[in-house]
Design a protein around this motif. Structure first.
Motif, PDB file in Angstrom:
ATOM      1  N   ILE A 256      28.612  15.777 100.224  1.00  0.00           N
ATOM      2  CA  ILE A 256      27.684  14.960  99.258  1.00  0.00           C
ATOM      3  C   ILE A 256      28.669  15.001  98.098  1.00  0.00           C
ATOM      4  CG2 ILE A 256      25.471  14.833  97.859  1.00  0.00           C
ATOM      5  CD1 ILE A 256      24.176  16.116 100.401  1.00  0.00           C
ATOM      6  N   TYR A 257      28.819  13.951  97.464  1.00  0.00           N
ATOM      7  CA  TYR A 257      29.677  13.684  96.354  1.00  0.00           C
ATOM      8  C   TYR A 257      28.783  12.882  95.177  1.00  0.00           C
ATOM      9  CZ  TYR A 257      34.015  13.749  99.026  1.00  0.00           C
ATOM     10  OH  TYR A 257      35.272  14.113  99.614  1.00  0.00           O
ATOM     11  N   SER A 258      29.102  13.292  93.984  1.00  0.00           N
ATOM     12  CA  SER A 258      28.931  12.471  92.863  1.00  0.00           C
ATOM     13  C   SER A 258      29.639  11.249  93.081  1.00  0.00           C
ATOM     14  CB  SER A 258      28.965  13.061  91.423  1.00  0.00           C
ATOM     15  OG  SER A 258      30.167  13.166  91.144  1.00  0.00           O
ATOM     16  N   ALA A 259      29.130  10.167  92.572  1.00  0.00           N
ATOM     17  CA  ALA A 259      29.991   8.962  92.688  1.00  0.00           C
ATOM     18  C   ALA A 259      31.246   9.140  91.495  1.00  0.00           C
ATOM     19  CB  ALA A 259      29.256   7.737  92.223  1.00  0.00           C
ATOM     20  N   ASN A 260      31.073   9.838  90.653  1.00  0.00           N
ATOM     21  CA  ASN A 260      32.028  10.293  89.846  1.00  0.00           C
ATOM     22  C   ASN A 260      33.337  10.901  90.455  1.00  0.00           C
ATOM     23  OD1 ASN A 260      31.704   9.239  87.483  1.00  0.00           O
ATOM     24  ND2 ASN A 260      31.423  10.919  86.288  1.00  0.00           N
ATOM     25  N   GLU A 261      32.818  11.774  91.304  1.00  0.00           N
ATOM     26  CA  GLU A 261      33.830  12.744  92.120  1.00  0.00           C
ATOM     27  C   GLU A 261      34.648  11.950  93.078  1.00  0.00           C
ATOM     28  OE1 GLU A 261      32.612  16.174  94.276  1.00  0.00           O
ATOM     29  OE2 GLU A 261      34.704  16.312  95.134  1.00  0.00           O
ATOM     30  N   PHE A 262      33.874  11.027  93.668  1.00  0.00           N
ATOM     31  CA  PHE A 262      34.192  10.233  94.867  1.00  0.00           C
ATOM     32  C   PHE A 262      35.273   9.351  94.339  1.00  0.00           C
ATOM     33  CE2 PHE A 262      33.994   6.585  97.733  1.00  0.00           C
ATOM     34  CZ  PHE A 262      34.247   7.198  98.919  1.00  0.00           C
ATOM     35  N   LEU A 263      34.859   8.490  93.095  1.00  0.00           N
ATOM     36  CA  LEU A 263      35.680   7.660  92.529  1.00  0.00           C
ATOM     37  C   LEU A 263      36.819   8.129  91.714  1.00  0.00           C
ATOM     38  CD1 LEU A 263      32.879   5.098  91.128  1.00  0.00           C
ATOM     39  CD2 LEU A 263      34.349   4.664  93.151  1.00  0.00           C
ATOM     40  N   ILE A 264      36.699   9.285  91.143  1.00  0.00           N
ATOM     41  CA  ILE A 264      38.025   9.884  90.430  1.00  0.00           C
ATOM     42  C   ILE A 264      38.950  10.146  91.565  1.00  0.00           C
ATOM     43  CG2 ILE A 264      38.676  12.225  89.440  1.00  0.00           C
ATOM     44  CD1 ILE A 264      36.164  12.015  87.724  1.00  0.00           C
ATOM     45  N   ARG A 265      38.596  10.858  92.615  1.00  0.00           N
ATOM     46  CA  ARG A 265      39.507  10.992  93.885  1.00  0.00           C
ATOM     47  C   ARG A 265      40.247   9.889  94.159  1.00  0.00           C
ATOM     48  NH1 ARG A 265      39.288  16.031  96.423  1.00  0.00           N
ATOM     49  NH2 ARG A 265      37.727  17.375  95.601  1.00  0.00           N
ATOM     50  N   VAL A 266      39.369   8.813  94.529  1.00  0.00           N
ATOM     51  CA  VAL A 266      40.060   7.498  95.012  1.00  0.00           C
ATOM     52  C   VAL A 266      40.746   6.958  94.054  1.00  0.00           C
ATOM     53  CG1 VAL A 266      39.364   5.378  95.867  1.00  0.00           C
ATOM     54  CG2 VAL A 266      38.125   7.359  96.809  1.00  0.00           C
ATOM     55  N   ASN A 267      40.158   6.788  92.903  1.00  0.00           N
ATOM     56  CA  ASN A 267      41.126   5.939  91.983  1.00  0.00           C
ATOM     57  C   ASN A 267      42.007   6.672  90.943  1.00  0.00           C
ATOM     58  OD1 ASN A 267      39.242   3.762  92.534  1.00  0.00           O
ATOM     59  ND2 ASN A 267      37.620   4.388  91.285  1.00  0.00           N
ATOM     60  N   LEU A 268      41.570   7.495  90.322  1.00  0.00           N
ATOM     61  CA  LEU A 268      42.349   8.365  89.632  1.00  0.00           C
ATOM     62  C   LEU A 268      43.582   8.992  90.318  1.00  0.00           C
ATOM     63  CD1 LEU A 268      43.241   9.153  86.569  1.00  0.00           C
ATOM     64  CD2 LEU A 268      41.702  11.313  86.865  1.00  0.00           C
ATOM     65  N   MET A 269      43.240   9.885  91.235  1.00  0.00           N
ATOM     66  CA  MET A 269      44.091  10.627  92.127  1.00  0.00           C
ATOM     67  C   MET A 269      44.516   9.841  93.299  1.00  0.00           C
ATOM     68  SD  MET A 269      43.583  13.090  89.733  1.00  0.00           S
ATOM     69  CE  MET A 269      44.992  14.206  90.556  1.00  0.00           C
ATOM     70  N   LYS A 270      44.075   8.660  93.356  1.00  0.00           N
ATOM     71  CA  LYS A 270      44.636   7.904  94.573  1.00  0.00           C
ATOM     72  C   LYS A 270      44.586   8.348  95.976  1.00  0.00           C
ATOM     73  CE  LYS A 270      47.837   5.144  91.636  1.00  0.00           C
ATOM     74  NZ  LYS A 270      46.733   4.499  91.155  1.00  0.00           N
ATOM     75  N   ALA A 271      43.639   9.135  96.309  1.00  0.00           N
ATOM     76  CA  ALA A 271      43.458   9.421  97.505  1.00  0.00           C
ATOM     77  C   ALA A 271      43.204   8.655  98.575  1.00  0.00           C
ATOM     78  CB  ALA A 271      41.917  10.171  97.582  1.00  0.00           C
ATOM     79  N   TYR A 272      43.341   7.351  98.599  1.00  0.00           N
ATOM     80  CA  TYR A 272      43.598   6.328  99.375  1.00  0.00           C
ATOM     81  C   TYR A 272      44.967   6.335 100.138  1.00  0.00           C
ATOM     82  CZ  TYR A 272      44.880   3.368  95.784  1.00  0.00           C
ATOM     83  OH  TYR A 272      45.618   2.781  94.645  1.00  0.00           O
ATOM     84  N   SER A 273      45.800   6.825  99.412  1.00  0.00           N
ATOM     85  CA  SER A 273      47.102   7.013  99.906  1.00  0.00           C
ATOM     86  C   SER A 273      47.423   8.449 100.420  1.00  0.00           C
ATOM     87  CB  SER A 273      48.008   6.640  98.772  1.00  0.00           C
ATOM     88  OG  SER A 273      47.980   5.496  98.297  1.00  0.00           O
ATOM     89  N   PHE A 274      46.416   9.516 100.403  1.00  0.00           N
ATOM     90  CA  PHE A 274      46.659  10.574 101.180  1.00  0.00           C
ATOM     91  C   PHE A 274      47.262  10.628 102.215  1.00  0.00           C
ATOM     92  CE2 PHE A 274      45.219  14.258 103.656  1.00  0.00           C
ATOM     93  CZ  PHE A 274      45.666  15.354 102.724  1.00  0.00           C
TER      94      PHE A 274
END
Lengths: 469, 275
Positions: A256-274
């Motif tokens: 369970i994520y906050s949208a903030n955590e989910f989006l920070i991981r994906v956008n700022l930290m580029k988790a889609y490239s993990f």
């Protein structure tokens, strides 16, 4: 004999988009933007209403819309972008993320007989046109010899900084994250606002002479009081970055994520490239996103792109009450997002390892309008049901960042934690101004930019007056 | 950019780093932490501050190599730079004159505990220190702790040095009048000590660093249940009442990315390239 007037097209020139089947597998931009011919054709549809035209009245930063559209018609794209930038320092961003349909385009006279002129896409077109050719080095005025500190490199802070720099102030922006942009860099996904655009717009602001200091958290590293010893004025634009949770059982289960955590991981930290970027994010097969705003929409579409099989929006009101940019709902539905209205979670159920496995929801009905003017959702007793989920994203809103308020004596704050300001953005402390979500609570990029602009003007007036005293 | 001015290997795979960070050093208090990134595509890694030198303009952290990011940090040398260092984050530890304070540290957390112990010592407390580790060769900061503690005990999980495990604390808690307990170390250690002090009703403070991203209250990854309420360790903590913390939930949440962490480690070991 006079020339017959060309008939104005009622339909908007469509913008090419990435095919939904393809785009759900990548993070590339969805809307591809107008080519020159398309932009000129769309600009031709503008009726060129007399100044100040209705569209300009709908723009929080008062871009001279009719003038820049006229310049596009004349193919003077360089002059067109210069015209936009007189008022808006972040045009490539606004062209992509402003809710134009409720602002400038809502007032467009063409809208009475057909589609309103697509002002946002035209703004994006000229901004991209310039960026692709390299920014014009802006004229920097003679230094006034006064310094202004700006807290937060989001839309409000960057706008205030740009406007003050254009007036000749020495501006330092303090940003707590490791990159400037605020919600533009950590919140809005790549496919809606490519990060290279945010980066280059921030670079443009640096070209105006603004210094952006990242990893600088005001309230921890310096207090406002300390900054006032080094600066003549301070602008606070620290935004609404704190996630809201529902405070229902099971909310701290893994998955369970906050949208903030989910989006920070994906956008700022580029988790889609993990693992090529170090920060991971977990997306299971069945994802539920709780909430009906732009953040909810962004979260669903990220989850889908990260491989979820089924992504559902769970919203307690109905479609009519969704506070979302129309284009984004349309995009999400095209991509196969399921919208479940009049439904609200009541608790989350976990497995033996502490991971969420299901969610209990209750059906809602709409009652009388509440303070927001929208009909209040009321739970229907006995309508509870359980549904399987392995990832939940809570996108039910954000509250103001509290650190500055907690560490600044004498700063007047509301019971919601927002900073109290007068109509010019002036706070209860002399020389300290504030604007954007930190004042209004969660709102839009452009309204924060409007507030930054207004405060910059007020800071200028204050410092000029102080100077002559 | 932040320069590594000192790197010292304390025990294998555990290094002490001193970073040049004048502004952070000036504001740092015991109990607070920093977030750093080793490179442009790096994670945001939270590390508890183990010391600050205002004159030199440096802060100290001690890091044990467990995964990709900590290993990358461990591979840096004196004179190298890291791109990002944010802090000081979190609320400072409450340091005042309590009387007798028992300070229990485990693993690398002995180093930041030492920073607090100095504070308790200077505030006029009698400090009983415990330094613990898995085994003798993992013990750090024993001498440093001895300097600032009135009494010091050593404990190892395998009994290779000092007491075997923390059971000896049972007698110690019975024999001595202790006014406050501070525990910094692995979750198990913090949980165990909190359970030992509970029957005595001694206020027991634990220092929690769950998984974090921004470290400033924005993401909520670090949420912990304390006394039935959800708190964010980064802004409401990192210090909490050990008798109120839901350690089971915390442990489950810390394991959330175990498989991804392994994947990242292997990817890195096999020479996988960053973006």
């Amino acid at each position: 004999m006079s020339k017959p007037k060309p008939k104005i097209k009622k339909e908007v020139v469509p913008v090419p988009k990435q095919d939904p089947k393809e785009r759900t597998h990548n993070f590339n931009e969805v809307a591809l933007g107008y080519a020159e011919e398309q932009a000129v054709a769309e600009a031709e549809r503008c009726l060129q209403c007399a100044y100040p035209s209705p569209c300009i009245k709908g723009c929080p930063v008062e871009v001279d819309i009719t003038a820049f559209i006229k310049l596009i018609r004349e193919r003077k794209f360089d002059e067109a972008i210069r015209k936009v930038k007189e008022k808006n320092s972040l045009p490539a961003i606004c062209g992509r993320v402003c809710p134009q349909e409720v602002q400038c385009q809502a007032n467009c006279v063409m809208g009475k007989i057909g589609d309103p002129v697509s002002i946002g896409r035209l703004e994006r077109f000229v901004a991209d046109w310039e960026r692709e050719r390299g920014y014009e080095t802006p004229q920097t005025p003679a230094a006034i010899g006064k310094r202004v500190a700006v807290m937060g490199a989001g839309p409000a802070g960057l706008t205030a900084a740009a406007d003050l720099a254009k007036l000749g102030y020495e501006v330092v922006v303090f940003e707590a994250l490791h990159k400037p942009g605020g919600v533009l860099i950590y919140g809005i996904p790549e496919f809606r606002l490519p990060k290279k655009i945010v980066e280059s717009e921030a670079e443009y602001i640096e070209k105006l002479g603004v210094e952006i200091k990242v990893n600088a958290m005001i309230g921890k590293l310096y207090t406002i009081e300390e900054l006032l010893e080094q600066f003549d004025a301070v602008f606070i634009g620290t935004g609404a970055g704190l996630p809201r949770f529902m405070r229902i059982p099971g909310e701290n289960l893994c998955g369970i994520y906050s949208a903030n955590e989910f989006l920070i991981r994906v956008n700022l930290m580029k988790a889609y490239s993990f693992p090529r970027a170090d920060t991971p994010v977990f997306v299971g097969e069945k994802v539920a996103v709780i909430g009906g705003g732009n953040t909810a929409m962004d979260s669903t579409r990220c989850a889908l792109r990260l491989g979820a099989k089924e992504v559902k929006i769970v919203y307690r009101r109905s479609r009519e009450e969704m506070p979302t940019r129309a284009e984004e709902v349309e995009n999400a539905e095209e991509e196969g997002i399921i919208l479940e209205f009049l439904t609200n979670p009541t608790r989350f159920l976990g497995n033996e390892r502490g991971w969420v496995k299901a969610m209990e929801c209750i059906r809602m009905r709409l009652g009388e309008p509440d303070a927001s003017g929208r009909r209040r959702p009321i739970p229907i007793e006995g309508s509870e049901f359980t549904t399987d989920v392995d990832t939940v994203i809570m996108a039910i809103g954000r509250t103001p960042n509290p650190i500055i308020q907690q560490t600044t004596e004498g700063l007047e704050v509301t019971k919601w934690g927002t900073i109290v300001v007068d109509e010019n953005g002036k706070t209860s402390i002399e020389g300290v101004y504030a604007g954007g979500d930190i004042v209004t609570g969660q709102a839009t990029v452009i309204s924060a930019m409007g507030a930054g602009k207004k405060a910059a003007k007020a800071i200028h007036q204050y410092l000029m007056k102080k100077h002559t005293k | 950019m932040y320069k590594i001015v000192t790197k010292r290997e304390l025990v294998p795979r555990t290094n002490l780093f001193e970073f040049s960070a004048k502004e952070i050093a000036a504001k740092t208090k015991p109990g607070q932490f920093v977030i750093l990134r080793v490179n442009e595509y790096g994670e945001r890694v939270p590390l508890t501050i183990a010391g600050a030198n205002v004159e030199k303009g440096t802060i100290t952290v001690v890091c044990h190599e467990v995964g990709k990011s900590t290993k990358q940090l461990g591979s840096l040398e004196e004179g190298d730079y890291i791109p990002d260092l944010l802090g000081p984050l979190g609320k400072p530890a409450e340091i005042e004159e309590f009387g007798t304070v028992l300070c229990v540290g485990g693993g690398v957390m002995v180093a930041p505990l030492h920073f607090q112990v100095k504070g308790f010592h200077e505030a006029g407390n009698r400090v009983i220190g415990v330094v613990g580790a898995r085994t003798e060769s993992h013990l750090i900061f024993e001498d440093e702790m001895r300097e600032v503690c009135d009494e010091l005990y050593v404990a190892t999980d395998d009994g290779t040095k000092g007491y075997k495990g923390l059971d000896f604390l049972k007698d110690l808690l019975k024999e001595k009048k202790i006014n406050r307990v501070i525990v910094m170390g692995p979750i198990v250690t913090m949980k165990t000590v909190s359970e030992l002090t509970r029957p005595h009703g001694i206020p027991t403070i634990v220092n929690l660093i769950p998984i974090m991203v921004d470290g400033m209250g924005m993401c909520g990854a670090c949420r912990v249940t304390v006394g039935g309420k959800t708190m964010f360790a980064c802004v409401d903590g990192p210090d909490f009442d050990g008798h109120q913390v839901d350690f089971e939930e915390l442990m489950a949440r810390l394991k959330m990315y175990t498989s991804q962490e392994k994947l990242a480690f292997v990817f890195h070991e096999e020479g996988g390239r960053s973006l």
